[in-house]
Write a protein that holds these residues in place. Structure first.
Motif, PDB file in Angstrom:
ATOM      1  N   VAL A  99       0.855  -1.179   0.000  1.00  0.00           N
ATOM      2  CA  VAL A  99       0.000   0.000   0.000  1.00  0.00           C
ATOM      3  C   VAL A  99       0.895   1.234   0.000  1.00  0.00           C
ATOM      4  CG1 VAL A  99      -1.813   1.267   1.212  1.00  0.00           C
ATOM      5  CG2 VAL A  99      -1.727  -1.245   1.355  1.00  0.00           C
ATOM      6  N   GLY A 100       0.687   2.143  -0.957  1.00  0.00           N
ATOM      7  CA  GLY A 100       1.464   3.372  -1.020  1.00  0.00           C
ATOM      8  C   GLY A 100       0.724   4.522  -0.367  1.00  0.00           C
ATOM      9  N   LEU A 101       1.455   5.371   0.321  1.00  0.00           N
ATOM     10  CA  LEU A 101       0.896   6.588   0.926  1.00  0.00           C
ATOM     11  C   LEU A 101       1.768   7.768   0.518  1.00  0.00           C
ATOM     12  CD1 LEU A 101      -1.000   8.122   2.927  1.00  0.00           C
ATOM     13  CD2 LEU A 101       0.699   7.596   4.712  1.00  0.00           C
ATOM     14  N   ILE A 102       1.152   8.801  -0.041  1.00  0.00           N
ATOM     15  CA  ILE A 102       1.874  10.023  -0.421  1.00  0.00           C
ATOM     16  C   ILE A 102       1.201  11.192   0.277  1.00  0.00           C
ATOM     17  CG2 ILE A 102       2.668  11.492  -2.296  1.00  0.00           C
ATOM     18  CD1 ILE A 102       2.189   9.122  -4.207  1.00  0.00           C
TER      19      ILE A 102
ATOM     20  N   LEU B 245       3.342  -1.089   4.115  1.00  0.00           N
ATOM     21  CA  LEU B 245       3.149   0.332   3.798  1.00  0.00           C
ATOM     22  C   LEU B 245       4.441   0.925   3.265  1.00  0.00           C
ATOM     23  CD1 LEU B 245       1.203   2.822   3.983  1.00  0.00           C
ATOM     24  CD2 LEU B 245       2.424   3.369   6.117  1.00  0.00           C
ATOM     25  N   ILE B 246       4.341   1.621   2.144  1.00  0.00           N
ATOM     26  CA  ILE B 246       5.460   2.390   1.595  1.00  0.00           C
ATOM     27  C   ILE B 246       5.013   3.843   1.569  1.00  0.00           C
ATOM     28  CG2 ILE B 246       7.054   2.706  -0.324  1.00  0.00           C
ATOM     29  CD1 ILE B 246       6.301  -0.136  -1.252  1.00  0.00           C
ATOM     30  N   ALA B 247       5.583   4.678   2.439  1.00  0.00           N
ATOM     31  CA  ALA B 247       5.118   6.052   2.599  1.00  0.00           C
ATOM     32  C   ALA B 247       6.139   7.046   2.074  1.00  0.00           C
ATOM     33  CB  ALA B 247       4.821   6.339   4.066  1.00  0.00           C
ATOM     34  N   LEU B 248       5.696   7.937   1.210  1.00  0.00           N
ATOM     35  CA  LEU B 248       6.520   8.996   0.649  1.00  0.00           C
ATOM     36  C   LEU B 248       5.841  10.325   0.900  1.00  0.00           C
ATOM     37  CD1 LEU B 248       7.318   7.369  -2.828  1.00  0.00           C
ATOM     38  CD2 LEU B 248       8.741   7.298  -0.770  1.00  0.00           C
ATOM     39  N   ALA B 249       6.586  11.407   0.726  1.00  0.00           N
ATOM     40  CA  ALA B 249       6.015  12.737   0.928  1.00  0.00           C
ATOM     41  C   ALA B 249       6.680  13.734   0.002  1.00  0.00           C
ATOM     42  CB  ALA B 249       6.198  13.184   2.386  1.00  0.00           C
ATOM     43  N   GLY B 250       5.956  14.808  -0.322  1.00  0.00           N
ATOM     44  CA  GLY B 250       6.559  15.903  -1.047  1.00  0.00           C
ATOM     45  C   GLY B 250       7.611  16.588  -0.191  1.00  0.00           C
ATOM     46  N   ALA B 251       8.509  17.315  -0.841  1.00  0.00           N
ATOM     47  CA  ALA B 251       9.569  18.003  -0.107  1.00  0.00           C
ATOM     48  C   ALA B 251       9.041  19.231   0.630  1.00  0.00           C
ATOM     49  CB  ALA B 251      10.690  18.408  -1.059  1.00  0.00           C
TER      50      ALA B 251
ATOM     51  N   LEU C 148      -2.667   5.846  -1.679  1.00  0.00           N
ATOM     52  CA  LEU C 148      -3.415   6.833  -0.914  1.00  0.00           C
ATOM     53  C   LEU C 148      -2.644   8.142  -1.016  1.00  0.00           C
ATOM     54  CD1 LEU C 148      -3.895   4.661   2.314  1.00  0.00           C
ATOM     55  CD2 LEU C 148      -5.294   4.649   0.228  1.00  0.00           C
ATOM     56  N   ILE C 149      -3.299   9.232  -1.407  1.00  0.00           N
ATOM     57  CA  ILE C 149      -2.573  10.472  -1.650  1.00  0.00           C
ATOM     58  C   ILE C 149      -3.341  11.675  -1.139  1.00  0.00           C
ATOM     59  CG2 ILE C 149      -3.506  10.635  -4.017  1.00  0.00           C
ATOM     60  CD1 ILE C 149      -0.776  11.976  -4.762  1.00  0.00           C
ATOM     61  N   THR C 150      -2.622  12.607  -0.513  1.00  0.00           N
ATOM     62  CA  THR C 150      -3.155  13.922  -0.171  1.00  0.00           C
ATOM     63  C   THR C 150      -2.576  14.895  -1.195  1.00  0.00           C
ATOM     64  OG1 THR C 150      -1.337  14.451   1.372  1.00  0.00           O
ATOM     65  CG2 THR C 150      -3.243  13.317   2.273  1.00  0.00           C
TER      66      THR C 150
ATOM     67  N   VAL D 193      -3.716   0.024 -10.556  1.00  0.00           N
ATOM     68  CA  VAL D 193      -3.538   0.472  -9.173  1.00  0.00           C
ATOM     69  C   VAL D 193      -4.756   1.298  -8.762  1.00  0.00           C
ATOM     70  CG1 VAL D 193      -2.117   1.867  -7.622  1.00  0.00           C
ATOM     71  CG2 VAL D 193      -1.033   0.492  -9.427  1.00  0.00           C
ATOM     72  N   ILE D 194      -5.358   0.968  -7.633  1.00  0.00           N
ATOM     73  CA  ILE D 194      -6.448   1.768  -7.108  1.00  0.00           C
ATOM     74  C   ILE D 194      -5.860   3.034  -6.484  1.00  0.00           C
ATOM     75  CG2 ILE D 194      -6.461   0.586  -4.863  1.00  0.00           C
ATOM     76  CD1 ILE D 194      -9.457   0.981  -4.742  1.00  0.00           C
ATOM     77  N   VAL D 195      -6.472   4.188  -6.715  1.00  0.00           N
ATOM     78  CA  VAL D 195      -5.975   5.458  -6.176  1.00  0.00           C
ATOM     79  C   VAL D 195      -7.087   6.115  -5.359  1.00  0.00           C
ATOM     80  CG1 VAL D 195      -4.976   7.717  -6.667  1.00  0.00           C
ATOM     81  CG2 VAL D 195      -4.423   5.755  -8.134  1.00  0.00           C
ATOM     82  N   ILE D 196      -6.768   6.427  -4.099  1.00  0.00           N
ATOM     83  CA  ILE D 196      -7.723   7.026  -3.171  1.00  0.00           C
ATOM     84  C   ILE D 196      -7.149   8.334  -2.645  1.00  0.00           C
ATOM     85  CG2 ILE D 196      -8.910   6.748  -0.956  1.00  0.00           C
ATOM     86  CD1 ILE D 196      -8.810   3.709  -1.442  1.00  0.00           C
ATOM     87  N   ALA D 197      -7.897   9.409  -2.773  1.00  0.00           N
ATOM     88  CA  ALA D 197      -7.481  10.699  -2.214  1.00  0.00           C
ATOM     89  C   ALA D 197      -7.842  10.749  -0.735  1.00  0.00           C
ATOM     90  CB  ALA D 197      -8.152  11.840  -2.961  1.00  0.00           C
ATOM     91  N   LEU D 198      -6.914  11.218   0.078  1.00  0.00           N
ATOM     92  CA  LEU D 198      -7.156  11.449   1.498  1.00  0.00           C
ATOM     93  C   LEU D 198      -7.075  12.949   1.767  1.00  0.00           C
ATOM     94  CD1 LEU D 198      -4.913   8.711   3.203  1.00  0.00           C
ATOM     95  CD2 LEU D 198      -7.269   8.488   2.366  1.00  0.00           C
ATOM     96  N   ASP D 199      -7.978  13.466   2.558  1.00  0.00           N
ATOM     97  CA  ASP D 199      -7.951  14.855   3.027  1.00  0.00           C
ATOM     98  C   ASP D 199      -8.276  15.869   1.939  1.00  0.00           C
ATOM     99  OD1 ASP D 199      -7.335  17.010   4.975  1.00  0.00           O
ATOM    100  OD2 ASP D 199      -5.607  17.362   3.674  1.00  0.00           O
TER     101      ASP D 199
END
Length: 344
Positions: free
Chosen positions: A50-53, A80-86, A110-112, A131-137
């Protein structure tokens, strides 16, 4: 699906599906946990990935979201593989993160979104790859660019803030400063518009003395508030996009000796923000529930991996007005309740 299917970015994404990419320089690897003996696995027997951005990896809201996603992934036997913008607004970093996660074989992302429109092609490419893509927030624009959205009803959160500020002002004519977030994001637009709706105003109303973008950053908000006060020292109400912006506004008001004459509202529900309500620095805040967004998102990806079932549409994860100065007609909880239920 939106946009062309054979862009250079699309072709590059498809060429990298077979190999794992290193994290892009613009990204921060926020978390990566796995459970090789979990109950939920893909066809190869490996845990579901599961990816989280998130927009950043430092904002307490996204820190709590990441923690909840990790906890839920562990409970579900997923990885879980979690990444974030800079930084807040790092759209290109999030596009690179989507490509990175697809190359690593995630079942869902999962992406904000930093930008509600700037990542649409990357999302479309990911969905084309299964790939299923779900927006969070933060919702995308259009909303159906993703499979589903788990988020606060940000318009309603803005309405709650505006309605409380209006009631707290009583008979005083409002003279409002608006400390907005980042232009182009649905969260910023929905909260801004909701606040005005709650106040019974529009952007053109003379009661709006000034509007400044702050990117939700405390330092930028303080500077913006200082600039507003230099031109409009008679401000009596402040809208803030989030609690860091509210803290910046309070510091500027405190330095100017104007705290007692100004009503400040906000949105977030962090423990620091609720404490600011308890301390009288912020009149009211609207609590969100990032842990609920993350948990629902991870479970949806695991379910999709198990049986192909996809969520759809918008799922409201709740909002609660927190204040020690309740007003008639608005449901609220006090800061003591808020401190028991806050995040961060």
């Amino acid at each position: 699906m939106l946009g062309p299917r054979t862009t250079p970015r699309s072709r590059r994404l498809r060429r990298t599906l077979a190999s794992a990419a290193a994290c892009a320089a613009a990204l921060t690897l926020a978390a990566c946990s796995s459970n090789d003996t979990g109950d939920d696995a893909d066809a190869s027997g490996s845990p579901v990935k599961v990816g989280l951005i998130t927009k950043t990896d430092s904002n307490p809201f996204f820190v709590r979201m990441r923690e909840a996603a990790r906890e839920t992934a562990d409970d579900e036997g997923a990885e879980l593989i979690a990444l974030a913008g800079a930084f807040d607004g790092d759209n290109e970093g999030q596009v690179a993160a989507i490509e990175n996660l697809v190359s690593q074989g995630v079942k869902g992302i999962l992406i904000t979104p930093n930008s509600s429109t700037g990542i649409l092609q990357a999302i479309a490419d990911a969905r084309d790859a299964g790939v299923i893509v779900i927006a969070l927030d933060t919702a995308t624009d259009p909303e159906d660019a993703v499979d589903a959205t788990f988020a606060t009803d940000n318009t309603q959160a803005g309405v709650l803030q505006g309605s409380w500020v209006k009631a707290a002002l009583g008979d005083a004519a409002p003279n409002v400063a608006m400390l907005d977030g980042t232009p182009g994001g649905t969260v910023d637009t929905f909260r801004h518009d909701g606040f005005l709706q709650g106040m019974g105003l529009t952007d053109d109303s003379p009661q709006i003395a000034a509007q400044e973008n702050t990117n939700g950053d405390q330092t930028k908000a303080q500077t913006a508030m200082e600039n507003i006060l230099s031109a409009h020292p008679d401000i009596n109400a402040v809208y803030t996009i989030n609690e860091p912006a509210a803290r910046g506004a309070f510091q500027a008001l405190s330095d100017a000796g104007l705290v007692d004459g100004v009503t400040v509202g906000s949105i977030d529900g962090s423990c620091a923000g609720v404490q600011a309500v308890a301390d009288g620095e912020v009149g009211a805040t609207v609590m969100q529930f990032p842990n609920e967004m993350a948990a629902l998102g991870v479970k949806a990806v695991v379910q999709y991996a198990a049986n192909g079932a996809k969520p759809s549409g918008f799922h409201d994860t709740g909002a609660q007005l927190i204040t020690d100065h309740p007003v008639s007609g608005l449901d609220s909880k006090d800061s003591a309740w808020g401190l028991e239920n806050c995040w961060g």
